[in-house]
Scaffold this motif. Structure first.
Motif, mmCIF file in Angstrom:
data_model
loop_
_atom_site.group_PDB
_atom_site.id
_atom_site.type_symbol
_atom_site.label_atom_id
_atom_site.label_comp_id
_atom_site.label_asym_id
_atom_site.label_seq_id
_atom_site.Cartn_x
_atom_site.Cartn_y
_atom_site.Cartn_z
ATOM 1 N N ALA A 60 0.834 -1.013 0.019
ATOM 2 C CA ALA A 60 0.407 -0.367 0.081
ATOM 3 C C ALA A 60 0.964 1.099 0.145
ATOM 4 O O ALA A 60 0.479 2.511 -0.049
ATOM 5 N N SER A 61 1.952 1.414 0.779
ATOM 6 C CA SER A 61 3.453 2.231 0.145
ATOM 7 C C SER A 61 3.945 2.113 -0.233
ATOM 8 O O SER A 61 5.083 1.020 -0.624
ATOM 9 N N ASP A 62 4.986 2.970 -0.500
ATOM 10 C CA ASP A 62 5.938 2.660 -1.137
ATOM 11 C C ASP A 62 7.183 2.507 -0.116
ATOM 12 O O ASP A 62 6.878 2.448 0.659
ATOM 13 N N PRO A 63 8.462 1.683 -0.810
ATOM 14 C CA PRO A 63 9.099 1.466 0.157
ATOM 15 C C PRO A 63 10.323 2.122 1.073
ATOM 16 O O PRO A 63 10.131 3.013 -0.269
ATOM 17 N N VAL A 64 10.688 1.709 2.286
ATOM 18 C CA VAL A 64 11.675 2.859 2.610
ATOM 19 C C VAL A 64 13.006 1.779 3.095
ATOM 20 O O VAL A 64 12.184 0.368 3.175
ATOM 21 N N LEU A 65 13.570 1.751 3.517
ATOM 22 C CA LEU A 65 14.964 1.410 3.789
ATOM 23 C C LEU A 65 15.487 1.407 4.901
ATOM 24 O O LEU A 65 15.582 2.232 5.261
ATOM 25 N N VAL A 66 15.128 0.758 5.392
ATOM 26 C CA VAL A 66 14.581 0.839 7.398
ATOM 27 C C VAL A 66 16.122 -0.537 7.754
ATOM 28 O O VAL A 66 16.392 -1.730 7.709
ATOM 29 N N GLU A 67 17.131 0.491 8.241
ATOM 30 C CA GLU A 67 18.968 -0.992 9.092
ATOM 31 C C GLU A 67 19.177 -2.271 7.307
ATOM 32 O O GLU A 67 19.258 -1.649 6.273
ATOM 33 N N ASP A 68 18.466 -3.406 8.120
ATOM 34 C CA ASP A 68 19.285 -4.761 6.991
ATOM 35 C C ASP A 68 17.422 -4.524 6.117
ATOM 36 O O ASP A 68 18.372 -5.605 5.630
ATOM 37 N N ALA A 69 16.552 -3.533 6.213
ATOM 38 C CA ALA A 69 15.690 -4.551 5.860
ATOM 39 C C ALA A 69 14.478 -3.167 5.129
ATOM 40 O O ALA A 69 14.859 -1.945 4.812
ATOM 41 N N VAL A 70 13.980 -4.172 4.110
ATOM 42 C CA VAL A 70 13.135 -3.297 2.810
ATOM 43 C C VAL A 70 11.750 -2.929 3.770
ATOM 44 O O VAL A 70 10.843 -4.241 3.594
ATOM 45 N N ALA A 71 10.664 -1.935 4.415
ATOM 46 C CA ALA A 71 9.832 -1.887 4.983
ATOM 47 C C ALA A 71 8.869 -1.493 3.947
ATOM 48 O O ALA A 71 9.226 -0.010 3.808
ATOM 49 N N ALA A 72 7.412 -0.853 4.669
ATOM 50 C CA ALA A 72 7.030 -0.945 3.525
ATOM 51 C C ALA A 72 5.138 -0.995 4.169
ATOM 52 O O ALA A 72 4.964 -2.178 4.662
ATOM 53 N N LEU A 121 -4.441 -2.534 7.653
ATOM 54 C CA LEU A 121 -2.938 -1.687 7.407
ATOM 55 C C LEU A 121 -2.482 -1.924 8.638
ATOM 56 O O LEU A 121 -2.421 -2.345 9.871
ATOM 57 N N ALA A 122 -0.688 -2.507 7.585
ATOM 58 C CA ALA A 122 -0.120 -2.968 8.286
ATOM 59 C C ALA A 122 1.591 -2.766 7.778
ATOM 60 O O ALA A 122 1.139 -2.299 7.133
ATOM 61 N N LEU A 123 2.688 -2.636 8.828
ATOM 62 C CA LEU A 123 3.497 -2.402 8.578
ATOM 63 C C LEU A 123 4.740 -3.810 8.339
ATOM 64 O O LEU A 123 4.618 -4.827 9.317
ATOM 65 N N ALA A 124 5.031 -4.141 7.110
ATOM 66 C CA ALA A 124 5.991 -5.649 6.863
ATOM 67 C C ALA A 124 7.006 -4.843 6.495
ATOM 68 O O ALA A 124 7.839 -3.845 5.967
#
Length: 370
Positions: free
Chosen positions: A98-110, A122-125
């Motif tokens: 549902a959102s554009d990805p962002v970089l968080v430490e060693d992972a990709v979050a969206a 809605l959830a954060l993955a």
């Protein structure tokens, strides 16, 4: 088209996303390096209107949402040659990114969304950048079906040791593991009352000095939110508010520049009072506000003796909004030109140019100072 396109400078290349394909251009020559498209898997052109799908970029990969036949899905594209290394897959429960990805430490979050009996969950993955495997998914909130009617707006911004999320007319902040720290809602105008909400951009909130400055679909206002507490520091409402452009420095303080119908308005970042307003007939989508150096806006001007308009860049003083100079872009004349977004890279601008409202094609144009 301009507000559904994402143009990102990444080292020696310029990445352009039109929601169905990601293309890489050489910043030195402007030449196309590669294009990673969906082909027969592409979704409907008019789905998710107004949503640009911006890539998040590392030294070797670009992570980008793409509008597939079912729903937007996340893909990893190798920067060296445009090879798609992995992509997420659709699920029977209507799950999508549902959102554009962002970089968080060693992972990709969206953010993700899953249809539920009450609307959308809605959830954060978090995803493994090497394989695309979902590492975990933290439920956040449930929003009504109206969220889909309003265009599925959802933006994620890394801040300190967590994330700030703007969606469905509200905002929330979560910590590094997705636990909710605060959430705020605000009055919004139903689409049946104000169909012009679609003219508002679905842009990432502008974050500066511990605040987020945001314009959201169906919320006719610029809101300054304190990120530590979620408190609204100030709110400047008004019909015709379209988007936040940027922050620039005037002689007596910093200004938040926003677009409204027919022109631009500058608000004092401290309290939201209006510093100046400027009408700009023929305002196009290309517009930037620099921390130092004022505002540059693109307008379409009549060409004397001809039935065409010419895109023109207008420089405005940050303190007063007064015009400082203009530069006509000869060679881009058209009865109904389209220009935007406007992306500064060093002393140059890159932009997309189109001819008329019906032509979906765009030319990538480099503007060099004379």
């Amino acid at each position: 088209v301009a507000r559904q396109a994402a143009v990102v400078a990444a080292g020696p290349r310029l990445l352009v996303s039109n929601r169905f394909q990601l293309a890489s251009y050489d910043l030195t020559t402007g030449g196309l390096q590669w294009r990673a498209g969906l082909g027969g898997e592409a979704g409907n052109t008019h789905d998710f209107p107004g949503q640009p799908m911006r890539p998040a970029v590392t030294a070797t990969q670009a992570f980008v949402r793409r509008l597939e036949k079912a729903w937007p899905m996340l893909a990893a594209v190798r920067l060296a040659d445009g090879v798609v290394e992995w992509k997420t897959a659709a699920r029977p429960d209507g799950w999508f990114v549902a959102s554009d990805p962002v970089l968080v430490e060693d992972a990709v979050a969206a953010c993700t969304a899953t249809r539920s009996s009450e609307g959308w969950q809605l959830a954060l993955a978090w995803f493994d950048p090497a394989t695309g495997r979902m590492l975990r998914e933290q439920p956040l909130v449930t929003v009504s079906e109206l969220w889909a009617t309003e265009g599925h707006d959802c933006q994620v911004i890394p801040w300190r040791d967590g994330l700030v999320i703007a969606a469905a007319g509200g905002m929330m902040r979560v910590d590094a593991i997705g636990q909710l720290l605060w959430i705020r809602d605000q009055p919004w105008v139903p689409p049946t009352v104000d169909p012009l909400w679609r003219l508002q951009t679905q842009a990432t909130p502008l974050v500066a000095d511990g605040r987020a400055y945001v314009v959201q679909p169906a919320v006719p206002a610029v809101v300054a939110v304190e990120l530590d507490s979620g408190r609204a520091v100030w709110k400047r409402g008004g019909a015709g508010i379209r988007r936040v452009i940027g922050i620039t420095a005037g002689p007596d303080g910093r200004r938040l520049v926003a677009e409204r119908s027919g022109g631009l308005v500058a608000l004092d970042v401290a309290d939201g009072t209006i510093a100046w307003q400027v009408r700009l007939p023929g305002l196009l989508d290309g517009c930037v506000a620099a921390a130092q150096g004022g505002v540059v806006a693109a307008v379409a001007e009549p060409v004397p003796g001809q039935a065409v308009l010419r895109p023109t860049l207008v420089w405005l003083d940050a303190g007063t909004g007064a015009e400082r100079r203009r530069a006509s872009l000869a060679g881009l004349d058209d009865p109904a030109p389209r220009l935007g977004p406007l992306v500064p890279v060093g002393k140059r601008f890159w932009t997309l140019f189109g001819r008329g409202p019906a032509d979906p094609a765009r030319d990538l144009v480099e503007l060099v100072p004379q």
